[in-house]
Motif scaffolding. Structure first.
Motif, mmCIF file in Angstrom:
data_model
loop_
_atom_site.group_PDB
_atom_site.id
_atom_site.type_symbol
_atom_site.label_atom_id
_atom_site.label_comp_id
_atom_site.label_asym_id
_atom_site.label_seq_id
_atom_site.Cartn_x
_atom_site.Cartn_y
_atom_site.Cartn_z
ATOM 1 N N VAL A 89 -5.009 -4.253 -5.995
ATOM 2 C CA VAL A 89 -3.819 -4.955 -5.517
ATOM 3 C C VAL A 89 -3.053 -5.437 -6.740
ATOM 4 O O VAL A 89 -3.646 -6.026 -7.658
ATOM 5 C CB VAL A 89 -4.173 -6.147 -4.614
ATOM 6 C CG1 VAL A 89 -2.892 -6.849 -4.145
ATOM 7 C CG2 VAL A 89 -4.992 -5.699 -3.415
ATOM 8 N N ALA A 142 -0.999 -2.625 -2.447
ATOM 9 C CA ALA A 142 -2.440 -2.614 -2.198
ATOM 10 C C ALA A 142 -2.837 -1.188 -1.850
ATOM 11 O O ALA A 142 -2.178 -0.532 -1.037
ATOM 12 C CB ALA A 142 -2.792 -3.561 -1.056
ATOM 13 N N THR A 170 -2.432 -6.634 0.665
ATOM 14 C CA THR A 170 -1.998 -7.561 -0.379
ATOM 15 C C THR A 170 -2.525 -8.962 -0.117
ATOM 16 O O THR A 170 -2.520 -9.808 -1.015
ATOM 17 C CB THR A 170 -0.465 -7.597 -0.483
ATOM 18 O OG1 THR A 170 0.095 -7.933 0.795
ATOM 19 C CG2 THR A 170 0.077 -6.241 -0.929
#
Length: 397
Positions: A42, A56, A72
């Motif tokens: 991420v 992500a 995320t």
């Protein structure tokens, strides 16, 4: 398996970054996941106080039958990335006049008054000698107080009891160098945690929550993971010995209840957004969303090199002369060696399982990257450098 990318669709709204450049940043890290070097990653990039990029990619657990995509908002173990937070906490108390940089550490920890220094004489024999000058709080804040690296203390189980137990153990052991004369990544920040508790009469975790985590809105940062958030916690991963990435069982990798030992550099969980909020407070000169936490001059002091001439940061076997160290953060002094793409004046740190961040005051850039790998350095040696290389390629104005 990416869940997000640049937040805006046009280059003009990306604070000087290009959409294509940020897409290439994603591509570089996605390939590491696709090639089996990472389970997930991420990243978050911000400039001028605006988040311009979140991404992500990968899955929470590569070994599970039904992989769950990382998001995320996924929660990671950030380990030593607690240490810059600890530095900010310590500097709050410094601003309140509770300690000074030149105070001897023994002022707050009398057990350290008579610590000796282990030296080797001309005959090769080990001797214990007095400290040339008492270790200071500035040295404690910059990993130059004379303690050895944490790995050398393992046999003494510094974190087996509570913070007082740690102090009692350290008080029986000699220093490895004269204070101020060598940089060693040892127990200094855990000792800072002990001092915070003594100065405030509060448990360290309560102090951090009250003074930083809660007011900053770091809602997912803490030492204990509530059951309601477990589904957001990524698994740690490691090489199975054949080159294949496998997950580490979750049990024992996070706290379900408050642990006995809460120090300044371990067992902390967070998200990229939470860490951005802390980082932006630092970049803003100690202010975030209308609340002041530290003075601008204090932030400037934290990111000023305080190492004595000839003393250098050492990471593993590498002595890195391109870095300085301030009060809780490393500082890029020139763009060579492993820090080749980070700009001069940037300050940063990372965590045991591969997390990283840096703040570039000149360009007003913040970068945060989270992975959780036990042996990441063997698989992806310099993820922060990879990130910096492509971040600055994407920055055009």
């Amino acid at each position: 398996m990416s869940t997000s990318g640049p937040l805006e669709s046009s280059d003009s709204s990306l604070q000087g970054f290009t959409k294509d450049g940020l897409a290439e940043l994603n591509s570089q890290f996605h390939k590491l996941v696709d090639d089996g070097k990472l389970a997930n990653i991420v990243t978050l990039i911000a400039r001028h106080g605006e988040i311009v990029h979140r991404d992500a990619y990968g899955v929470h657990d590569v070994s599970t039958a039904v992989p769950v995509p990382v998001k995320t908002t996924s929660i990671y173990r950030i380990a030593s990335m607690l240490k810059p937070i600890m530095a900010a906490a310590m500097m709050m108390l410094w601003e309140e006049g509770l300690w000074t940089l030149e105070d001897p550490v023994s002022k707050f920890i009398p057990e350290f008054s008579d610590l000796k220094v282990k030296v080797e004489n001309e005959g090769g024999e080990v001797e214990l000698v007095d400290q040339d000058t008492p270790m200071t709080m500035k040295q404690l804040m910059s990993h130059t107080a004379g303690f050895v690296g944490r790995g050398e203390y393992d046999a003494n189980l510094l974190r087996k009891g509570d913070l007082q137990d740690m102090i009692n153990t350290l008080a029986t052991l000699p220093l490895s160098s004269q204070p101020g004369k060598a940089w060693r990544y040892g127990p200094s920040v855990d000792i800072q945690g002990y001092i915070i508790e003594k100065l405030t009469s509060q448990p360290l975790d309560d102090f951090l929550a009250q003074r930083l985590f809660t007011p900053l809105g770091m809602v997912d940062t803490g030492f204990v993971l509530p059951a309601s958030k477990l589904e957001r916690l990524v698994s740690n991963h490691k090489d199975d010995g054949t080159g294949r990435l496998v997950s580490v069982p979750l049990e024992g990798t996070y706290n379900t209840t408050r642990p006995k030992f809460i120090g300044g550099g371990m067992a902390i969980l967070s998200t990229v957004d939470d860490y951005f909020r802390f980082s932006q407070m630092l970049l803003n000169g100690g202010e975030f969303e209308g609340k002041r936490y530290l003075k601008p001059s204090t932030i400037q002091l934290m990111r000023t090199n305080v190492l004595e001439p000839g003393v250098h940061v050492q990471m593993g076997a590498h002595v890195i002369k391109s870095l300085g160290f301030g009060l809780g953060v490393a500082i890029v002094l020139n763009q060579v060696q492993m820090m080749g793409s980070q700009k001069v004046g940037s300050y940063f740190w990372g965590g045991l399982f591969g997390t990283w961040f840096w703040i570039d005051p000149t360009n007003e850039v913040i970068a945060v990257g989270f992975i959780n790998e036990v042996d990441w350095a063997k698989r992806v040696p310099y993820p922060r450098e990879i990130c910096a290389r492509w971040v600055y390629k994407a920055l055009k104005e």
